[in-house]
Design a protein around this motif. Structure first.
Motif, PDB file in Angstrom:
ATOM      1  N   GLY A 209       0.855  -1.202   0.000  1.00  0.00           N
ATOM      2  CA  GLY A 209       0.000   0.000   0.000  1.00  0.00           C
ATOM      3  C   GLY A 209       0.882   1.239   0.000  1.00  0.00           C
ATOM      4  N   LYS A 210       0.426   2.264   0.757  1.00  0.00           N
ATOM      5  CA  LYS A 210       1.149   3.545   0.735  1.00  0.00           C
ATOM      6  C   LYS A 210       2.582   3.374   1.262  1.00  0.00           C
ATOM      7  N   VAL A 211       2.710   2.798   2.454  1.00  0.00           N
ATOM      8  CA  VAL A 211       4.045   2.666   3.048  1.00  0.00           C
ATOM      9  C   VAL A 211       4.865   1.624   2.277  1.00  0.00           C
ATOM     10  N   ASP A 230       0.797  -8.838  -2.102  1.00  0.00           N
ATOM     11  CA  ASP A 230      -0.391  -8.075  -1.718  1.00  0.00           C
ATOM     12  C   ASP A 230      -1.487  -8.493  -2.687  1.00  0.00           C
ATOM     13  N   THR A 268      -4.698 -10.827   8.822  1.00  0.00           N
ATOM     14  CA  THR A 268      -3.244 -10.664   8.988  1.00  0.00           C
ATOM     15  C   THR A 268      -2.809 -10.892  10.435  1.00  0.00           C
ATOM     16  N   VAL A 289       7.254  -2.537  10.838  1.00  0.00           N
ATOM     17  CA  VAL A 289       6.888  -1.155  11.189  1.00  0.00           C
ATOM     18  C   VAL A 289       5.374  -1.018  10.996  1.00  0.00           C
ATOM     19  N   ASP A 315       9.424  -2.117  15.324  1.00  0.00           N
ATOM     20  CA  ASP A 315       8.991  -0.800  15.815  1.00  0.00           C
ATOM     21  C   ASP A 315       7.667  -0.914  16.570  1.00  0.00           C
ATOM     22  N   HIS A 339       7.827   2.412  18.687  1.00  0.00           N
ATOM     23  CA  HIS A 339       6.781   2.906  17.789  1.00  0.00           C
ATOM     24  C   HIS A 339       7.124   4.318  17.282  1.00  0.00           C
ATOM     25  N   GLY A 341       7.796   4.992  13.986  1.00  0.00           N
ATOM     26  CA  GLY A 341       7.631   5.084  12.529  1.00  0.00           C
ATOM     27  C   GLY A 341       7.193   6.455  12.053  1.00  0.00           C
ATOM     28  N   ALA A 342       6.267   7.077  12.764  1.00  0.00           N
ATOM     29  CA  ALA A 342       5.714   8.359  12.296  1.00  0.00           C
ATOM     30  C   ALA A 342       6.433   9.543  12.926  1.00  0.00           C
ATOM     31  N   ILE A 442      -9.080  -5.605   3.858  1.00  0.00           N
ATOM     32  CA  ILE A 442      -7.767  -5.722   3.211  1.00  0.00           C
ATOM     33  C   ILE A 442      -6.916  -4.469   3.392  1.00  0.00           C
ATOM     34  N   SER A 444      -5.962  -0.615   5.950  1.00  0.00           N
ATOM     35  CA  SER A 444      -6.121   0.087   7.223  1.00  0.00           C
ATOM     36  C   SER A 444      -7.140   1.212   7.078  1.00  0.00           C
ATOM     37  N   ARG A 459      -7.570   3.816  -3.904  1.00  0.00           N
ATOM     38  CA  ARG A 459      -7.127   2.438  -4.112  1.00  0.00           C
ATOM     39  C   ARG A 459      -7.251   2.005  -5.566  1.00  0.00           C
TER      40      ARG A 459
HETATM   41  N1  LIG Z   1       5.019   2.319  12.881  1.00  0.00           N
HETATM   42  C1  LIG Z   1       4.360   3.427  12.595  1.00  0.00           C
HETATM   43  O1  LIG Z   1       4.514   4.452  13.241  1.00  0.00           O
HETATM   44  C2  LIG Z   1       3.413   3.436  11.424  1.00  0.00           C
HETATM   45  C3  LIG Z   1       3.253   4.598  10.666  1.00  0.00           C
HETATM   46  C4  LIG Z   1       2.371   4.574   9.583  1.00  0.00           C
HETATM   47  C5  LIG Z   1       1.660   3.422   9.295  1.00  0.00           C
HETATM   48  N2  LIG Z   1       1.822   2.322  10.081  1.00  0.00           N
HETATM   49  C6  LIG Z   1       1.080   1.093   9.786  1.00  0.00           C
HETATM   50  O2  LIG Z   1       1.525   0.553   8.544  1.00  0.00           O
HETATM   51  C7  LIG Z   1       0.458  -0.198   7.941  1.00  0.00           C
HETATM   52  C8  LIG Z   1       0.305   0.169   6.478  1.00  0.00           C
HETATM   53  O3  LIG Z   1      -0.064   1.511   6.357  1.00  0.00           O
HETATM   54  P1  LIG Z   1      -0.436   2.120   4.921  1.00  0.00           P
HETATM   55  O4  LIG Z   1      -0.691   3.545   5.156  1.00  0.00           O
HETATM   56  O5  LIG Z   1       0.556   1.683   3.906  1.00  0.00           O
HETATM   57  O6  LIG Z   1      -1.828   1.379   4.653  1.00  0.00           O
HETATM   58  P2  LIG Z   1      -2.476   1.053   3.224  1.00  0.00           P
HETATM   59  O7  LIG Z   1      -3.885   0.749   3.469  1.00  0.00           O
HETATM   60  O8  LIG Z   1      -2.111   2.125   2.252  1.00  0.00           O
HETATM   61  O9  LIG Z   1      -1.714  -0.280   2.749  1.00  0.00           O
HETATM   62  C9  LIG Z   1      -1.948  -1.540   3.313  1.00  0.00           C
HETATM   63  C10 LIG Z   1      -1.786  -2.571   2.195  1.00  0.00           C
HETATM   64  O10 LIG Z   1      -1.859  -3.877   2.765  1.00  0.00           O
HETATM   65  C11 LIG Z   1      -2.545  -4.720   1.844  1.00  0.00           C
HETATM   66  N3  LIG Z   1      -3.070  -5.900   2.507  1.00  0.00           N
HETATM   67  C12 LIG Z   1      -4.241  -6.051   3.167  1.00  0.00           C
HETATM   68  N4  LIG Z   1      -4.365  -7.316   3.620  1.00  0.00           N
HETATM   69  C13 LIG Z   1      -3.248  -7.965   3.240  1.00  0.00           C
HETATM   70  C14 LIG Z   1      -2.785  -9.289   3.412  1.00  0.00           C
HETATM   71  N5  LIG Z   1      -3.505 -10.210   4.062  1.00  0.00           N
HETATM   72  N6  LIG Z   1      -1.586  -9.618   2.897  1.00  0.00           N
HETATM   73  C15 LIG Z   1      -0.843  -8.709   2.219  1.00  0.00           C
HETATM   74  N7  LIG Z   1      -1.233  -7.430   2.019  1.00  0.00           N
HETATM   75  C16 LIG Z   1      -2.423  -7.065   2.532  1.00  0.00           C
HETATM   76  C17 LIG Z   1      -3.636  -3.819   1.268  1.00  0.00           C
HETATM   77  O11 LIG Z   1      -4.076  -4.299   0.011  1.00  0.00           O
HETATM   78  C18 LIG Z   1      -2.902  -2.489   1.144  1.00  0.00           C
HETATM   79  O12 LIG Z   1      -2.343  -2.351  -0.162  1.00  0.00           O
HETATM   80  C19 LIG Z   1      -0.775   0.094   8.805  1.00  0.00           C
HETATM   81  O13 LIG Z   1      -0.950  -0.968   9.713  1.00  0.00           O
HETATM   82  C20 LIG Z   1      -0.399   1.335   9.577  1.00  0.00           C
HETATM   83  O14 LIG Z   1      -1.106   1.486  10.764  1.00  0.00           O
HETATM   84  C21 LIG Z   1       2.684   2.312  11.129  1.00  0.00           C
END
Ligand SMILES: NC(=O)c1ccc[n+]([C@@H]2O[C@H](COP(=O)([O-])OP(=O)(O)OC[C@H]3O[C@@H](n4cnc5c(N)ncnc54)[C@H](O)[C@@H]3O)[C@@H](O)[C@H]2O)c1
Ligand SMILES: O=C(O)[C@H](O)COP(=O)(O)O
Length: 603
Positions: A209-211, A230, A268, A289, A315, A339, A341-342, A442, A444, A459
């Motif tokens: 996804g984004k990260v 994914d 997950t 993370v 993290d 924690h 990450g952000a 699927i 967040s 998406r």
């Molecule tokens: N550590 C930190 O401080 C920190 C900071 C930002 C985000 N995060 C966490 O990172 C995660 C991702 O964030 P994001 O913004 O990229 O979210 P996002 O929704 O953009 O991306 C998540 C991706 O995971 C995929 N996915 C869903 N179920 C799946 C599965 N069973 N197997 C494989 N892929 C699957 C989705 O299709 C999606 O592309 C979130 O849990 C978020 O809370 C943590």
């Protein structure tokens, strides 16, 4: 400064009417036509909602309580519009005391905004802003019940999280934290801390996804071969970054490094367990993370102890902060951060600004694109459509679980069969609920009528709607809802329509949602609990054999329905079970000779 959200932009999207020809595999409609959102209904909604929009009590300046440190630009923006009370490290009791005096509350992840807090607010609190992505510290149900909008900041910390993953990856590979601690303890251990190189190594990203995609870009710059798993990500987005989307087993068995970036969802949770670790290359290195709950921490410890996992960099933890004596945290091959990450200056500025904009917009009565709950649904639409709202979400939730991979989920078609004039049937909330059902398991993202179109667009999901106008009484709003997913592979081929789409259909019976069609097979099962779908050659005795396997496992079968194309040919059996069967029970069902495929679905 970016413009604040246009009022109701996402609640009332322009041009709700899609223009698609009917699916040849669908039952023949008596008449088929498309609909558009009635302009008068749009105007009514707009004026009702903006009538409730103002600032503080009696129209005065609102008050915003900020309970965790926010970037100054976000605070300045809030102060330009509201009285801002910054009160950090409040006890739960202090928070309850303060919350009845404010119109909005801004938090990060440490403040627990529980039901008690909403009750203590006694109706004054109108907005909770979460300066970050995860909102597991906010009781969304209680917020919705209290009529309080919750907004978050889903994009401003993406790069920070990706950079932290890369920082952990490199630090772990070169033992930076361990070597730092050793030198500070007066030692000079050059041979102990020989690391591994990154260039030419394979990195598997789980969750693209984004990260995940930002991590991929950076890893490619480091010369790593980058693959991703994914099942829901668009292939073209991965291809544009030069990343191959592969199966889960291929990702984990070929990787030298694995980085987790999927959300914590039922599918997950503890995805990384003993079975998963056993499939990995010996000496693999793991970075997390995302969320601690995606890893079975006991299993990770075992994998570290037996050398399957050479190192881990974490993290996030199942329990935060983790216990002081946590063996995982203390493990010499584990690098940890609390924690973070952000936690960059820039991300916190961005997050603060994003949340300030969203909170101000919400206090003004705008429905922000990042709203995560939707208290403002017109009551009359809600009461009439409520059983169909449940049905729409269940169908979305069900159909996405039938996806095996392929090109990612992109084209969704929702077909409404109804005898009612399209102008008298507002389907926006149904479309939103289908989106919610598809996206939430699927990702967040939190989806509701406010942000459904925004989330779908983000998406790359193209949701189209069709109407099939039936003869009959317009008293009942809908006869059935069908959801089609185009251009995807299914893990259950029986769910494919003649046109090759995954297709499910449901109806409301006695106020409850029912599944009435899977692919081309008619069924009749209540959409409650869990469902096993089996495709088999139609012959006597199979129902009994499946029933007895489930009975032996002490699993309560709540219903069973068989749909077949013709006697003696293919049939689909739908079995409702209260609890999730053990893998062994599912395996035994698959072992029955005439069962050609089966799938377990959580509703
Ligand atoms: N550590 C930190 O401080 C920190 C900071 C930002 C985000 N995060 C966490 O990172 C995660 C991702 O964030 P994001 O913004 O990229 O979210 P996002 O929704 O953009 O991306 C998540 C991706 O995971 C995929 N996915 C869903 N179920 C799946 C599965 N069973 N197997 C494989 N892929 C699957 C989705 O299709 C999606 O592309 C979130 O849990 C978020 O809370 C943590
Ligand atoms: O979900 C998030 O945005 C991250 O996990 C960051 O949370 P934080 O605001 O507690 O740093």
């Amino acid at each position: 400064m970016a413009a604040l959200a246009t009022p109701l932009r996402h609640l009332l999207p322009a041009g709700a009417a899609p223009s698609r020809s009917p699916d040849p595999a669908m039952p023949p409609p008596t008449m088929h036509r498309h609909c558009a959102l009635s302009p008068s209904r749009g105007r009514r909604l707009r004026s009702r909602l903006s009538a409730s929009a103002s600032a503080g009590p009696a129209g005065g300046r609102p008050t915003v309580l900020v309970t965790e440190k926010l970037g100054p630009a976000g605070l300045d923006l809030l102060r330009a519009f509201a009285n801002v009370d910054c009160a950090y490290e409040l006890t739960a009791e202090e928070l309850r005391a303060k919350v009845s005096l404010v119109d909005a509350l801004v938090v990060r992840s440490s403040t627990r905004v529980t039901r008690d807090v909403f009750e203590a607010a006694r109706g004054r609190l109108r907005v909770v802003g979460r300066a970050g992505v995860g909102i597991d510290n906010v009781d969304l149900q209680a917020a919705t019940e209290a009529g309080c909008l919750v907004v978050n900041a889903p994009t401003a910390n993406t790069v920070a999280a990706a950079e932290h993953a890369v920082a952990l990856l490199a630090a772990m590979a070169r033992n930076v934290a361990q070597a730092d601690a050793s030198l500070k303890a007066g030692k000079w251990q050059r041979s102990k801390y020989v690391g591994v190189t990154l260039v030419g190594k394979t990195l598997a990203i789980i969750g693209f996804g984004k990260v995940g995609s930002e991590v991929a870009r950076r890893a490619k710059g480091l010369g790593m071969d980058t693959i991703a798993y994914d099942p829901y990500a668009p292939v073209d987005r991965a291809r544009a970054i030069g990343v191959d989307l592969v199966s889960f087993d291929e990702a984990i068995s070929t990787a030298d490094f694995i980085s987790l970036h999927m959300p914590l969802t039922p599918s997950t949770a503890k995805l990384f367990d003993d079975e998963t670790f056993a499939k990995m290359k010996k000496g693999v290195r793991i970075i997390n993370v995302a969320r601690g709950g995606a890893v079975d921490e006991e299993a990770l410890l075992r994998a570290l102890d037996n050398g399957t996992v050479a190192q881990a960099a974490l993290d996030v933890f199942t329990e935060e902060p983790p216990p002081k004596d946590s063996r995982l945290v203390q493990h010499e091959n584990v690098t940890v951060t609390p924690h973070l990450g952000a936690s960059t200056t820039e991300a916190q500025e961005g997050v603060a600004f994003e949340i300030a904009e969203a909170v101000i917009g919400a206090l003004r009565g705008d429905l922000a694109a990042t709203a995560v709950n939707a208290p403002m649904v017109p009551t009359e639409a809600l009461s009439e459509l409520s059983p169909y709202i449940v049905l729409a979400e269940k169908l979305g939730r069900l159909v996405v679980q039938l996806v095996a991979g392929g090109n990612g989920v992109k084209g969704v078609k929702v077909v409404y069969s109804s005898a009612r004039d399209p102008d008298d049937l507002d389907t926006r909330i149904l479309r939103a609920m289908v989106t919610k059902g598809i996206v939430e398991p699927i990702s967040s993202s939190f989806v509701n009528i406010v942000n459904a179109d925004y989330v779908a667009k983000q998406r790359g999901l193209r949701i189209t709607e069709e109407r099939v106008l039936l003869d009959g009484s317009p008293e009942i709003p809908l006869d059935s809802i069908q959801v089609h997913l185009a251009n995807v592979e299914s893990k259950f081929t029986g769910a494919l329509s003649d046109a090759g789409d995954i297709r499910v259909e449901g109806k409301v019976k006695g106020g409850a949602p029912y599944l009435t069609l899977v692919g081309s097979f008619g069924v009749d099962v209540s959409l409650e609990g869990n469902l096993i779908l089996c495709r088999q050659v139609d012959q006597p005795g199979i129902i009994g054999r499946v029933g007895s396997i489930l009975g032996k496992m002490n699993l309560n079968v709540s219903f069973m329905s068989v749909g077949r194309t013709a006697p003696g040919k293919q049939a689909i059996m739908a079995i409702g079970v209260d609890e999730e069967p053990e893998k062994e029970a599912l395996r035994s069902i698959g072992d029955i000779a005439s069962v050609e495929e089966f799938v377990f679905l959580k509703l």
